[in-house]
Design an enzyme around this catalytic site. Structure first.
Site, mmCIF file in Angstrom:
data_model
loop_
_atom_site.group_PDB
_atom_site.id
_atom_site.type_symbol
_atom_site.label_atom_id
_atom_site.label_comp_id
_atom_site.label_asym_id
_atom_site.label_seq_id
_atom_site.Cartn_x
_atom_site.Cartn_y
_atom_site.Cartn_z
ATOM 1 N N HIS A 4 -1.084 -128.552 -10.726
ATOM 2 C CA HIS A 4 -0.616 -127.963 -9.463
ATOM 3 C C HIS A 4 -0.599 -126.445 -9.569
ATOM 4 O O HIS A 4 -0.459 -125.877 -10.657
ATOM 5 C CB HIS A 4 0.748 -128.525 -9.045
ATOM 6 C CG HIS A 4 1.888 -128.295 -9.998
ATOM 7 N ND1 HIS A 4 2.596 -127.125 -10.019
ATOM 8 C CD2 HIS A 4 2.450 -129.092 -10.938
ATOM 9 C CE1 HIS A 4 3.558 -127.212 -10.932
ATOM 10 N NE2 HIS A 4 3.496 -128.390 -11.514
ATOM 11 N N GLU B 257 3.340 -129.577 -5.489
ATOM 12 C CA GLU B 257 3.894 -130.554 -6.447
ATOM 13 C C GLU B 257 5.397 -130.406 -6.557
ATOM 14 O O GLU B 257 6.129 -131.382 -6.673
ATOM 15 C CB GLU B 257 3.232 -130.377 -7.821
ATOM 16 C CG GLU B 257 3.514 -131.522 -8.787
ATOM 17 C CD GLU B 257 4.852 -131.432 -9.504
ATOM 18 O OE1 GLU B 257 5.367 -132.479 -9.965
ATOM 19 O OE2 GLU B 257 5.408 -130.323 -9.615
ATOM 20 N N ASP C 3 1.381 -124.512 -7.346
ATOM 21 C CA ASP C 3 2.662 -123.969 -6.878
ATOM 22 C C ASP C 3 3.660 -123.872 -8.035
ATOM 23 O O ASP C 3 3.474 -124.488 -9.096
ATOM 24 C CB ASP C 3 3.236 -124.836 -5.745
ATOM 25 C CG ASP C 3 3.533 -126.262 -6.181
ATOM 26 O OD1 ASP C 3 2.756 -126.813 -6.995
ATOM 27 O OD2 ASP C 3 4.549 -126.828 -5.738
HETATM 28 ZN ZN LIG Z 1 4.945 -129.046 -12.906
#
Ligand SMILES: [Zn+2]
Length: 434
Positions: A81, A147, A83
């Site tokens: 991810h 995420e 983010d």
């Molecule tokens: Zn993570």
């Protein structure tokens, strides 16, 4: 030194400098698009095309496919991810989005969760493209948004709306596994995630008779809710040792020379030092109150009160857990399901696990891979909905004294530069032989 090992630190540093804070609110989650475009550019530079899809303005996820030499084999999904959780700059000893390097570490929000792995994947793929390496089977790269807020705007969105991009993926690797725990100079455990707990966020609703705060009142929603919340918060659910945790405890007890009492696994877990935090929550279902909401004026008894409970369930335990929770809460408080995602568990065997173990041992003769269960949840929950067998394997060698679990979402998050470079070498070997 190969160029992927050279390059990984710069790639990670660039990613850390893109603030991809996920506030859980689309209006204020800004950086994912920029990060996805950065990844697209780094792939395009070496001839890999990719697609960026947005679930909402700015909430961007990227997918690319590296063709393997044997198209008959199922593809391997490699996901990370983009983010990160928020960082309070005043609490840090370095600016959290500056990508500073000092004392042998690269510092910044996302350094271990999980821009380190994103950078490793990019470094390996770029090196392969430059030198003409092709993997044995298709590798699908997914760099996701959201995420940290459950993945509805990232991995779940990809699975729901763009699942053809994941066609043929049979197995996958992602975060929170493959990191080292040093027992001695001759023995380092590498925890590979083969299971993760389920998520069940519940809202409790109590109702009562509204009234004036000055009167005698025996049907107060706030009182009823507070009693239920206090009972849940203090309750300890029974110990249940699942196959993954049993395998972990057996391996670790043997490695550390600890006596393991199967009826009291927590005694052994208590001796694990910094990883006790990670493992401790995987021997029982848990329910932690996290939010309270009631009332609108100091002298008015409201007719309703609500609370949020963050529940995490072991594989196979979700239904039984709800029965147990109902008993603790009592009959009069209503339970609403806010977020529910199942637990995952797979076995620690097969060719992919063998490839992980071989890659670790080749780079660290003291390596001993062990399976473990993550108490949190990852994007694997979304990808598992497609039947993809998911592992947490983002290889990283850590200094013995580093409290790794405290760095997750923690202050002064940082990754050891040498550990990152070790990770690239392991990942490269693993992906070549997977
Ligand atoms: Zn993570």
């Amino acid at each position: 030194m190969s160029s992927s090992v050279d390059e990984v630190v710069d790639l990670c540093r660039d990613l850390l400098r893109i603030d991809t804070t996920n506030t859980g609110d689309n209006a204020t989650s800004a950086g994912e698009r920029a990060a996805a475009e950065y990844v697209a550019e780094k792939l395009a530079e070496v001839g890999v095309s990719s697609e960026i899809h947005e679930s909402a303005p700015g909430r961007a996820s990227l997918v690319a496919r590296i063709p393997g030499t044997d198209p008959g084999r199922g593809a391997l999904l490699v996901h990370g991810h983009l983010d990160v959780v928020p960082a309070e700059a005043a609490e840090w000893s370095v600016p959290p989005f500056a990508g500073e390097i000092k004392d042998g570490f690269l510092w910044g929000r996302g350094a271990i969760d999980m821009k380190d792995f994103d950078a490793m994947v990019l470094a390996v793929v770029r090196e392969w493209q430059r030198t003409g390496v092709r993997p044995p089977r298709d590798i699908v790269l997914a760099f996701t948004a959201d995420e940290e807020a459950g993945g509805d705007f990232g991995a779940h969105f990809l699975v729901d709306k763009h699942r053809h991009l994941l066609d043929g993926c049979t197995e996958g690797i992602g975060e929170v596994g493959g990191f080292s725990y040093t027992v001695s100079k001759d023995l380092r455990l590498y925890l590979i995630e083969t299971a993760e707990k389920g998520i069940n966020w519940l809202r409790l609703h109590a109702r009562g008779r509204p009234g004036h705060g000055s009167m005698v009142h025996d049907d107060n929603a706030v009182t009823a809710l507070a009693e239920a919340v206090a009972r849940v918060g203090r309750h300890r659910f029974p110990v249940v040792v699942t196959p993954t945790v049993r395998a972990f405890l057996e391996e670790v007890s043997e490695a550390l020379g600890i006596e393991l009492d199967p009826d009291d696994p927590e005694a052994a877990i208590g001796k694990l030092g910094t990883i006790a935090n990670i493992i401790g929550a995987t021997v029982r279902n848990t329910a932690n109150p996290t939010r309270l909401d009631a009332g609108y004026k100091d002298n008015v008894i409201p007719s309703r009160a609500s609370a949020t409970i963050d529940c995490r369930t072991l594989p196979g335990q979700a239904d039984l857990f709800l029965e147990q929770l109902r008993e603790v809460i009592g009959p009069d408080v209503e339970i609403e399901h806010v977020q529910r995602q199942p637990a995952l568990e797979t076995t620690f065997d097969g060719a992919l696990v063998d490839a992980m173990a071989a890659a670790l041992r080749a780079e660290d003769p003291a390596a001993r891979p062990v399976p473990y269960m993550l108490s949190g949840g990852t994007d694997a929950k979304a990808f598992n909905r497609l039947g993809i067998r998911c592992f947490g394997f983002a290889p990283l060698q850590l200094p013995p004294d580093l409290n790794f679990s405290a760095l997750f979402h923690g202050i002064d998050e940082r990754v050891p530069v040498e550990g990152l470079q070790f990770g690239v070498r392991v990942l490269d070997r693993f992906l070549r032989n997977s």
